[in-house]
Design an enzyme around this catalytic site. Sequence first.
Site: not given
Length: 306
Positions: A122, A256
């Site tokens: 975070s 990806r």
Amino acid sequence: VHPDPDGKAVACAAPPQPEAGLPALHAPVRRTAAGTAYLQSAGVIIIAAPRTDLAGMAPFLEGFGPDLGFTEYLRDPDPLAPGALLCKAAGQICYASLGPRRTRNAAADRYFRNILDQGHGSVLEHASYSLLLYGVSRSMTMELIRHRHLSFSQVSQRYVGADILRFVERPEFQPDDELHRAFEARIDRCRSEYAALIESLRQDGPSAQAGGPIPRRTEQRKAVQQAARALLPNETEAPLVVSGNARAWRQVIALRTAPHAEPEIRAAMVRIWRVLAAAEPLLFGDFTLEEAPDGVPSLSTPHPKV
Ligand SMILES: Cc1cc2nc3c(=O)[nH]c(=O)nc-3n(C[C@H](O)[C@H](O)[C@H](O)COP(=O)(O)OP(=O)(O)OC[C@H]3O[C@@H](n4cnc5c(N)ncnc54)[C@H](O)[C@@H]3O)c2cc1C
């Protein structure tokens, strides 16, 4: 297959740098003999990044009294890239690690390694980067937009027409003479069919229909182009601006650039990683470039989702 003009030299190439400002990796535009424009790799330009200035924290730090020595936080002599400075300050405020015993900027690599090891991702959400991507196909961007933590603004095929039409050649076609020639012939054909369809829609389309109100010029153009785009293929270029924070970018890069990811998006994401890692080595530098069986490089990290 080496879709990236830099090929396998990608690992040892100098960091991508623009003439001024933020890192970028540009992609050359090629043309067929008939003049149809196409690209063979993704152009990646960082157009927005954090601008961090901690000076305003002074009254906040002073408010804890001189014994804690918090004001020294602002006198760290070692500079950090703006994203790393921002994320480190945000993380250190969590534990009030602001005094003399805190991790200083000189040891920021250790600080971020610990953040990644602990999965405290975070903290990385504070630093956001906006990238302009071009030389990417409609099929590549169809995959990219599945990542819901990124934000997108993409060229509209309803508003823009033949004058900005370009294509993207897939990695598999580039080194194969026959596939390359077929690609060039196909995009020439596509461009002329698209122009012909626009012309016939202009003549027979909404403005020419009897009875209805005459649409304004923009509406007429939209009506023509939204119908004509039906024939455009997946290999049509689809430039877009993509924004996301460092945590989101890291996850998309990891997914990806895996060896089983589709080659065009993998090649583009490796270039995105190179540009982001050049801007922020502490936030993106833990990825390692590797050979993949199909020749398009892949990336791996011990911290794929933080
Ligand atoms: C190699 C590869 C092949 C793929 N093949 C296909 C395919 O054949 N067909 C297909 O449809 N898609 C396919 N995808 C897309 C894939 O299914 C995901 O849509 C895409 O990777 C986005 O991942 P994500 O949801 O983790 O990321 P994001 O949308 O960016 O979300 C980030 C994270 O936020 C959390 N999150 C986001 N939304 C929610 C929610 N609603 N509920 C709970 N948690 C949430 C999750 O932890 C998620 O990982 C493929 C992806 C890859 C990498």
